[in-house]
Write a protein that holds these residues in place. Structure first.
Motif, PDB file in Angstrom:
ATOM      1  N   LEU A 167     -48.771  -0.745  -1.614  1.00  0.00           N
ATOM      2  CA  LEU A 167     -49.020  -1.715  -1.834  1.00  0.00           C
ATOM      3  C   LEU A 167     -49.263  -3.310  -1.674  1.00  0.00           C
ATOM      4  O   LEU A 167     -49.145  -4.099  -1.299  1.00  0.00           O
ATOM      5  N   GLU A 168     -47.198  -3.047  -1.213  1.00  0.00           N
ATOM      6  CA  GLU A 168     -46.236  -3.961  -1.715  1.00  0.00           C
ATOM      7  C   GLU A 168     -47.169  -4.479   0.173  1.00  0.00           C
ATOM      8  O   GLU A 168     -47.494  -5.697   0.819  1.00  0.00           O
ATOM      9  N   VAL A 169     -47.145  -3.334   1.010  1.00  0.00           N
ATOM     10  CA  VAL A 169     -47.649  -3.695   2.756  1.00  0.00           C
ATOM     11  C   VAL A 169     -49.517  -4.454   2.382  1.00  0.00           C
ATOM     12  O   VAL A 169     -49.239  -4.881   3.136  1.00  0.00           O
ATOM     13  N   PHE A 170     -49.395  -3.311   1.631  1.00  0.00           N
ATOM     14  CA  PHE A 170     -51.434  -3.717   1.881  1.00  0.00           C
ATOM     15  C   PHE A 170     -51.183  -5.194   1.191  1.00  0.00           C
ATOM     16  O   PHE A 170     -52.360  -5.134   2.238  1.00  0.00           O
ATOM     17  N   GLU A 171     -51.234  -5.614   0.667  1.00  0.00           N
ATOM     18  CA  GLU A 171     -51.408  -6.720   0.190  1.00  0.00           C
ATOM     19  C   GLU A 171     -50.436  -8.044   0.910  1.00  0.00           C
ATOM     20  O   GLU A 171     -50.371  -9.124   1.179  1.00  0.00           O
ATOM     21  N   SER A 172     -49.337  -7.303   1.402  1.00  0.00           N
ATOM     22  CA  SER A 172     -48.458  -8.143   2.636  1.00  0.00           C
ATOM     23  C   SER A 172     -48.374  -8.660   3.683  1.00  0.00           C
ATOM     24  O   SER A 172     -48.512  -9.608   4.558  1.00  0.00           O
ATOM     25  N   ASP A 173     -48.682  -7.531   4.399  1.00  0.00           N
ATOM     26  CA  ASP A 173     -49.265  -7.532   5.906  1.00  0.00           C
ATOM     27  C   ASP A 173     -50.465  -6.395   6.390  1.00  0.00           C
ATOM     28  O   ASP A 173     -50.065  -4.926   6.092  1.00  0.00           O
ATOM     29  N   ARG A 174     -51.678  -6.500   5.851  1.00  0.00           N
ATOM     30  CA  ARG A 174     -52.672  -5.657   6.044  1.00  0.00           C
ATOM     31  C   ARG A 174     -53.015  -5.350   7.097  1.00  0.00           C
ATOM     32  O   ARG A 174     -53.084  -3.588   7.112  1.00  0.00           O
ATOM     33  N   ASP A 175     -52.453  -5.636   8.189  1.00  0.00           N
ATOM     34  CA  ASP A 175     -52.404  -5.366   9.730  1.00  0.00           C
ATOM     35  C   ASP A 175     -51.877  -4.263   9.882  1.00  0.00           C
ATOM     36  O   ASP A 175     -51.840  -3.022  10.017  1.00  0.00           O
ATOM     37  N   VAL A 176     -50.441  -4.471   9.026  1.00  0.00           N
ATOM     38  CA  VAL A 176     -49.331  -2.681   9.555  1.00  0.00           C
ATOM     39  C   VAL A 176     -50.380  -1.963   8.757  1.00  0.00           C
ATOM     40  O   VAL A 176     -49.994  -0.748   9.141  1.00  0.00           O
ATOM     41  N   TYR A 177     -50.540  -2.156   7.285  1.00  0.00           N
ATOM     42  CA  TYR A 177     -51.168  -1.072   6.597  1.00  0.00           C
ATOM     43  C   TYR A 177     -52.214  -0.370   7.523  1.00  0.00           C
ATOM     44  O   TYR A 177     -52.625   0.473   8.226  1.00  0.00           O
ATOM     45  N   ASP A 178     -53.351  -1.119   8.254  1.00  0.00           N
ATOM     46  CA  ASP A 178     -54.434  -0.553   8.997  1.00  0.00           C
ATOM     47  C   ASP A 178     -53.845   0.090  10.100  1.00  0.00           C
ATOM     48  O   ASP A 178     -54.707   1.055  10.706  1.00  0.00           O
ATOM     49  N   ALA A 179     -52.932  -0.534  10.854  1.00  0.00           N
ATOM     50  CA  ALA A 179     -52.067   0.315  11.853  1.00  0.00           C
ATOM     51  C   ALA A 179     -51.872   1.100  12.241  1.00  0.00           C
ATOM     52  O   ALA A 179     -51.576   1.931  12.403  1.00  0.00           O
ATOM     53  N   CYS A 180     -50.776   1.547  11.040  1.00  0.00           N
ATOM     54  CA  CYS A 180     -50.441   3.271  10.166  1.00  0.00           C
ATOM     55  C   CYS A 180     -50.836   4.159   9.992  1.00  0.00           C
ATOM     56  O   CYS A 180     -51.901   3.639   9.111  1.00  0.00           O
ATOM     57  N   ASP A 181     -51.145   5.464  10.458  1.00  0.00           N
ATOM     58  CA  ASP A 181     -52.650   6.416  10.428  1.00  0.00           C
ATOM     59  C   ASP A 181     -51.084   7.239   8.908  1.00  0.00           C
ATOM     60  O   ASP A 181     -52.304   7.879   8.281  1.00  0.00           O
ATOM     61  N   ALA A 182     -49.932   7.380   8.367  1.00  0.00           N
ATOM     62  CA  ALA A 182     -49.834   7.529   7.328  1.00  0.00           C
ATOM     63  C   ALA A 182     -48.523   6.420   6.949  1.00  0.00           C
ATOM     64  O   ALA A 182     -47.916   6.125   7.870  1.00  0.00           O
ATOM     65  N   PHE A 183     -48.167   6.826   5.595  1.00  0.00           N
ATOM     66  CA  PHE A 183     -47.220   6.237   4.961  1.00  0.00           C
ATOM     67  C   PHE A 183     -45.903   7.185   4.478  1.00  0.00           C
ATOM     68  O   PHE A 183     -47.089   7.873   2.786  1.00  0.00           O
ATOM     69  N   VAL A 184     -45.000   7.734   4.745  1.00  0.00           N
ATOM     70  CA  VAL A 184     -44.254   9.091   4.216  1.00  0.00           C
ATOM     71  C   VAL A 184     -43.197   9.323   4.467  1.00  0.00           C
ATOM     72  O   VAL A 184     -42.290   8.411   4.780  1.00  0.00           O
ATOM     73  N   GLU A 185     -42.895   9.948   3.065  1.00  0.00           N
ATOM     74  CA  GLU A 185     -41.159  10.074   2.536  1.00  0.00           C
ATOM     75  C   GLU A 185     -40.617   9.938   4.337  1.00  0.00           C
ATOM     76  O   GLU A 185     -40.860  11.056   4.832  1.00  0.00           O
TER      77      GLU A 185
END
Length: 557
Positions: A167-185
């Motif tokens: 959510l920090e990525v989602f709220e702080s840099d939406r472009d990064v969130y949208d560009a990634c297909d997965a946020f993975v361990e």
């Protein structure tokens, strides 16, 4: 009958990765390689732009993870002088929650030119704490709504976890969130890199992503209450999670060739560095508290039936061993705190004396601290240098030392810091006992137990329990190798289950520390003071710490 069979365990820590080659027939670690991360912990400036990072950030470089494989695996094969085709399995463990945004083919976003200057495109290390306000929102809403999932995590989740970071990525840099297909361990990412298969493990999902086999994730309505625009919690996490010991696949030929291995090596799904240590120290039933001791401590306990209690960081069915409930608690600053003291606060003349004695500074301080009787230095410390993970679950707390005088010396403080970590563990032991999880022993592993006999004796004296140290300096890597043996299976020379592997491959006992009755009596008095201050400062007047942190953060902007 197999005459030769080996597995590899790769343990990714905070500062370095370690590779162990385990001889399955002799149950011996026959080679070890330690590969420091070239970029270390990125907590000051971003490597690409040299831009200053905000407070409480901690990033890593994903290419450092690959370096560990490409340097460490050939090293151990060469050290041992074995034929690479006799390696049948490989297991991986990682610090957690360490997560990174990636493309659909697994490419880390931060390795692409378009994204390398964006801090949120980089892997967030477990101790990345800047999402605490988001964690606070999740906790507040979950408590307000009576969400049942929160009781699996002691009533509070941490900024170290998956969804606060996402959510920090989602709220702080939406472009990064949208560009990634997965946020993975990271543990799942390195398995993906090795095998070409995305196999997210159930352990990290259970302990760090608020998921359970029975209940799944919290529903979409809950996440929408946290942020109305965050409507697809599964989108970057996925929905399929694999049990520990599952074979993710075999090493892809191209990677096998780089590592000097056969492409017939089976790879286990990823694991957490703390959880993977439990079978490696021979614990496969309730009654023991496993302490994985390094920069921080993770505490693991087992029960047959589930107990939901405050002050833990999670309880997960089959999260540590199949058929049992695994409980996690922890202390966020241990080795990190000792290192801080040595680097930032020890006078130069102490270093000079250490050199004169042909000792490292740690050995010298320990030798001087060991001469002190319990209570002689008149100090008490709280190990909250990196916040408190258990039992308060508050990343905004900070460290304290009480009782300083003009007569206080460096080794007095060093001993007080050692004792602080044991007092914190005693509070965790008591919390478990108060809720019906009674322990008979502490089992210590990781980087500290063999280096510091004084620390282990202090733990025995303060906790009033024997401390067992197993004969391995690389317990998590050994545990990862054991899971690699399970992934390979019996037919290939491995094992049918992790219980069978535990019986055959656990490290032998090296040392057992028994509580000293006289020291125990003195520490019992000190602990009563500790408990009082723990409540007064960590609970009743916690706003003092929170305000100080707000002032510090504002002043640094």
């Amino acid at each position: 009958m197999y005459t030769l069979a080996y597995t590899l365990g790769v343990d990714y820590g905070t500062q370095s990765g370690r590779v162990v080659l385990l001889d399955l027939l002799r149950a011996e670690e026959i080679a070890v390689a330690v590969v420091p991360y070239a970029h270390g912990v990125i907590d000051d400036v971003l490597p690409t732009t040299k831009a200053k990072l905000p407070p409480d950030w901690a990033l890593q470089h994903p290419l450092d993870y690959i370096d560990v494989l490409e340097q460490g695996v050939p090293q151990v094969i060469k050290q041992a002088g074995i034929h690479p085709h006799d390696v049948i399995g490989l297991g991986v463990d990682f610090t957690s929650c360490t997560v990174l945004p990636v493309r659909g083919d697994g490419t880390p976003l931060c390795t692409e030119a378009a994204w390398r200057d964006r801090p949120h495109a980089w892997p967030k290390l477990w101790k990345h704490h800047s999402a605490q306000q988001i964690a606070d929102r999740i906790n507040h809403l979950a408590q307000e709504r009576g969400e049942s999932f929160l009781t699996r995590y002691g009533g509070r989740i941490s900024s170290e976890w998956y969804f606060p970071k996402l959510l920090e990525v989602f709220e702080s840099d939406r472009d990064v969130y949208d560009a990634c297909d997965a946020f993975v361990e990271a543990t799942d990412w390195i398995v993906w890199y090795l095998t070409g298969h995305v196999c997210r493990n159930s352990c990290t999902a259970g302990y760090k992503a608020m998921w359970s086999e029975e209940e799944g994730l919290p529903d979409a309505a809950f996440f929408a209450a946290v942020n109305p625009d965050f409507t697809a919690p599964w989108a970057k996490l996925g929905k399929d999670f694999y049990p520990l010991g599952t074979k993710a696949g075999f090493i892809v030929p191209e990677i096998a060739s780089k590592l000097g291995l056969s492409d017939a090596v089976a790879v286990a799904v990823g694991n957490v560095d703390a959880m993977v240590a439990v079978p490696a120290v021979g614990v496969n039933q309730p009654g023991s508290l496993v302490m994985v001791m390094g920069t921080s401590i993770c505490h693991l306990a087992l029960t047959v039936d589930e107990v939901r209690l405050p002050g833990i960081t999670g309880v997960v069915k089959d999260g540590v061993l199949p058929g049992l409930y695994g409980y996690e608690a922890g202390q966020a600053a241990v080795g990190d705190m000792f290192e801080w003291f040595v680097k930032k606060a020890v006078p130069q003349h102490e270093y000079e004396q250490a050199v004169a004695n042909n000792q490292s500074i740690y050995e010298y301080l320990e030798s001087q601290a060991a001469k002190l009787r319990p209570g002689e230095h008149g100090l008490m410390a709280f190990d909250w240098w990196n916040g408190n993970r258990s039992i308060l679950g508050d990343a905004d707390l900070s460290g304290m030392i009480f009782g300083l005088t003009l007569a206080t010396e460096a080794h007095h403080i060093y001993r007080a810091l050692l004792e602080a970590t044991a007092l914190g563990t005693k509070r965790i032991v008591d919390n478990l006992a108060e809720h019906g999880i009674v322990l008979q022993e502490l089992v210590a592993c990781g980087g500290l137990p063999q280096k510091s006999p004084l620390l282990m004796q202090i733990y025995a004296d303060i906790c009033g329990l024997p401390v067992i140290v197993r004969d391995s300096k690389e317990i998590p890597a050994r545990g990862a190798a054991m899971f690699g043996a399970v992934a390979a299976g019996e037919k290939a020379g491995g094992y049918a289950s992790i219980h069978a592997a535990t019986e055959a491959l656990a490290a032998p006992v090296l040392t057992r520390y028994e509580p000293d009755a006289g020291s125990q009596q003195i520490y019992a008095q000190i602990y009563q003071i500790y408990r009082h201050l723990h409540t007064v400062l960590g609970e009743d007047n916690v706003d003092l710490f929170h305000t100080l942190k707000k002032i510090r953060v504002q002043a640094s902007l």
